[in-house]
Structures are given as structure tokens and as C-alpha cells.
Scaffold this motif. Sequence first.
Motif, PDB file in Angstrom:
ATOM      1  N   ILE A   1       0.623  -1.576  -0.479  1.00 31.86           N
ATOM      2  CA  ILE A   1      -0.174   0.145   0.068  1.00 31.86           C
ATOM      3  C   ILE A   1       0.766   1.208   0.888  1.00 31.86           C
ATOM      4  O   ILE A   1       0.704   2.150  -1.038  1.00 31.86           O
ATOM      5  CB  ILE A   1      -0.974  -0.203   0.936  1.00 31.86           C
ATOM      6  N   HIS A   2       2.335   1.279   0.328  1.00 31.54           N
ATOM      7  CA  HIS A   2       2.603   1.971   0.895  1.00 31.54           C
ATOM      8  C   HIS A   2       3.182   2.635  -0.364  1.00 31.54           C
ATOM      9  O   HIS A   2       3.669   3.721  -1.099  1.00 31.54           O
ATOM     10  CB  HIS A   2       4.433   1.980   2.327  1.00 31.54           C
ATOM     11  N   HIS A   3       3.787   2.024  -1.284  1.00 33.43           N
ATOM     12  CA  HIS A   3       4.518   1.507  -2.397  1.00 33.43           C
ATOM     13  C   HIS A   3       3.589   2.259  -3.692  1.00 33.43           C
ATOM     14  O   HIS A   3       3.489   2.998  -4.357  1.00 33.43           O
ATOM     15  CB  HIS A   3       4.460   0.184  -3.037  1.00 33.43           C
ATOM     16  N   VAL A   4       1.899   1.777  -3.624  1.00 35.83           N
ATOM     17  CA  VAL A   4       1.014   2.408  -4.599  1.00 35.83           C
ATOM     18  C   VAL A   4       0.740   3.770  -4.675  1.00 35.83           C
ATOM     19  O   VAL A   4       0.540   4.254  -4.974  1.00 35.83           O
ATOM     20  CB  VAL A   4      -0.494   1.431  -3.756  1.00 35.83           C
ATOM     21  N   GLU A   5       1.014   4.212  -2.945  1.00 40.61           N
ATOM     22  CA  GLU A   5       0.766   5.478  -2.549  1.00 40.61           C
ATOM     23  C   GLU A   5       1.423   6.685  -2.960  1.00 40.61           C
ATOM     24  O   GLU A   5       1.741   7.426  -3.599  1.00 40.61           O
ATOM     25  CB  GLU A   5       0.050   5.278  -0.796  1.00 40.61           C
TER      26      GLU A   5
ATOM     27  N   LEU B   1      -7.195  -0.155  -3.633  1.00 41.89           N
ATOM     28  CA  LEU B   1      -7.590  -1.951  -3.696  1.00 41.89           C
ATOM     29  C   LEU B   1      -7.296  -1.983  -5.225  1.00 41.89           C
ATOM     30  O   LEU B   1      -6.593  -2.904  -5.398  1.00 41.89           O
ATOM     31  CB  LEU B   1      -9.159  -2.458  -3.169  1.00 41.89           C
ATOM     32  N   ARG B   2      -7.786  -1.029  -6.209  1.00 40.28           N
ATOM     33  CA  ARG B   2      -7.786  -1.724  -8.094  1.00 40.28           C
ATOM     34  C   ARG B   2      -5.990  -1.101  -8.341  1.00 40.28           C
ATOM     35  O   ARG B   2      -6.008  -2.148  -8.998  1.00 40.28           O
ATOM     36  CB  ARG B   2      -8.276  -0.287  -8.307  1.00 40.28           C
ATOM     37  N   LEU B   3      -5.346  -0.999  -7.611  1.00 38.88           N
ATOM     38  CA  LEU B   3      -4.340  -0.481  -7.790  1.00 38.88           C
ATOM     39  C   LEU B   3      -3.478  -1.348  -7.410  1.00 38.88           C
ATOM     40  O   LEU B   3      -1.456  -1.363  -7.414  1.00 38.88           O
ATOM     41  CB  LEU B   3      -3.037   0.810  -6.973  1.00 38.88           C
ATOM     42  N   LEU B   4      -3.596  -2.217  -6.188  1.00 38.63           N
ATOM     43  CA  LEU B   4      -2.789  -3.340  -5.614  1.00 38.63           C
ATOM     44  C   LEU B   4      -2.509  -4.694  -6.316  1.00 38.63           C
ATOM     45  O   LEU B   4      -3.406  -4.663  -7.046  1.00 38.63           O
ATOM     46  CB  LEU B   4      -3.739  -3.200  -4.219  1.00 38.63           C
ATOM     47  N   PRO B   5      -1.271  -5.395  -5.665  1.00 41.87           N
ATOM     48  CA  PRO B   5      -0.734  -6.755  -6.790  1.00 41.87           C
ATOM     49  C   PRO B   5      -2.317  -7.497  -5.399  1.00 41.87           C
ATOM     50  O   PRO B   5      -2.788  -7.597  -4.965  1.00 41.87           O
ATOM     51  CB  PRO B   5       0.400  -6.703  -6.313  1.00 41.87           C
ATOM     52  N   ARG B   6      -1.525  -8.451  -6.663  1.00 45.90           N
ATOM     53  CA  ARG B   6      -2.799  -9.982  -6.460  1.00 45.90           C
ATOM     54  C   ARG B   6      -3.557 -10.254  -4.475  1.00 45.90           C
ATOM     55  O   ARG B   6      -3.815 -10.154  -4.250  1.00 45.90           O
ATOM     56  CB  ARG B   6      -2.455 -10.877  -7.456  1.00 45.90           C
ATOM     57  N   ARG B   7      -2.049 -10.296  -4.132  1.00 48.88           N
ATOM     58  CA  ARG B   7      -2.097 -10.752  -3.124  1.00 48.88           C
ATOM     59  C   ARG B   7      -2.259  -9.586  -1.810  1.00 48.88           C
ATOM     60  O   ARG B   7      -2.948 -10.397  -1.583  1.00 48.88           O
ATOM     61  CB  ARG B   7      -0.829 -11.898  -1.996  1.00 48.88           C
ATOM     62  N   PRO B   8      -1.777  -8.845  -1.947  1.00 46.88           N
ATOM     63  CA  PRO B   8      -2.249  -8.141  -1.188  1.00 46.88           C
ATOM     64  C   PRO B   8      -3.165  -6.979  -0.971  1.00 46.88           C
ATOM     65  O   PRO B   8      -4.214  -7.251  -0.299  1.00 46.88           O
ATOM     66  CB  PRO B   8      -1.420  -6.257  -1.195  1.00 46.88           C
ATOM     67  N   ARG B   9      -4.161  -7.281  -2.934  1.00 47.18           N
ATOM     68  CA  ARG B   9      -5.744  -7.150  -2.735  1.00 47.18           C
ATOM     69  C   ARG B   9      -6.038  -7.764  -2.686  1.00 47.18           C
ATOM     70  O   ARG B   9      -7.134  -7.260  -1.904  1.00 47.18           O
ATOM     71  CB  ARG B   9      -5.990  -6.963  -3.867  1.00 47.18           C
ATOM     72  N   ALA B  10      -5.988  -8.794  -2.190  1.00 47.19           N
ATOM     73  CA  ALA B  10      -7.106 -10.233  -1.790  1.00 47.19           C
ATOM     74  C   ALA B  10      -7.318 -10.100  -0.381  1.00 47.19           C
ATOM     75  O   ALA B  10      -8.237 -10.150   0.358  1.00 47.19           O
ATOM     76  CB  ALA B  10      -6.468 -11.386  -2.173  1.00 47.19           C
TER      77      ALA B  10
END
Length: 166
Positions: free
Chosen positions: A43-47, A108-117
Amino acid sequence: MPRNRPGALRADRTPGPHARPRTRDVPQPPRIRGLSARTSLAIHHVEYEGGDRHLFAGATALALHRYREFLSSPGRHTLYPRTSVCPGCPGCGLDDVRHARDVLDETLRLLPRRPRAELARTLSALDRRYLDRTLPDPRPHPATSAAPATPAPWWHRRLGEGAEGW
């Protein structure tokens, strides 16, 4: 012929343009309550990489806290989301729980698969409580400003009242 040690092979590689330093000079970002360290880091990387002005550093943690705080009021009475007094400000916009849910949906839309789940599992429990404690709005809702052709998300189609903030 002797084999090269793995550490010697890694030392020969030059880091790419997106390589992160392997030192602890920079502290790890704070962990988001209720999420794993791996998901918090994603999440930190996405932000950090996000281009949206509402997705600033720490926005997801603030939005998740605001969403939980709204749903944790005691009793079983009906909750009514309120519009923020200053919805244009990135920080003040989170006074509106619907905007906080928008920020969580964008993350949620920008996260990779496992963190998104993992984040989706956390949000699904909160969303069930939101649906249980709020009422559907019978009035038609305009489309969101981001995408005029699509209807507003379901959390915007709940009965709300007034403004909150200041």
C-alpha cells in the motif's frame, strides 16, 4: 572449476533504475492496523507511485481508520454518512466516509494480487456492517464525476444527511 558463491554473483550485478536500497537507513513505513506488514508495504508503494491527488502517503491508513471509526459507533441505530465541509481537500475529504471508501477502492484497484486479496477481505467485513447500519437512498443518484457514464458506487447510494467536519 570452483563454483562462485551466490553473494559474489549478486555483488557483481548493478542495480536497475527501480532497485530499492538494501539498507535500513530509511525506516520501514508504519504498518496499517489490521493488515500484514507485506500488505502495508505494498500500500505504501502504491501511495508513493499513485498519480491521484487523493491517494497521498498515508491516505489508505487514514481512510481505513475513518471507515472503521464510522462503523464502530455503539448501539444498533442507523448511521447516516455526512458530506465533508471541504470535499476538495485531500485530507478534509476523508471526513466523508463515502470518500474514504472511494480512496480504499482506488487503493484496492492498484494493489498487486495478494495484498489486494487481503485488503478486500478486510473491506468485505466492513462493507457488510456498512450495509447493515445504513439505509438505501430511494432517490436517483448522479454519476460520479470521475466517470460520467457509470453510476455512482453502491456506498454512495445510501441515505445520508448534512455535512460534517469543522
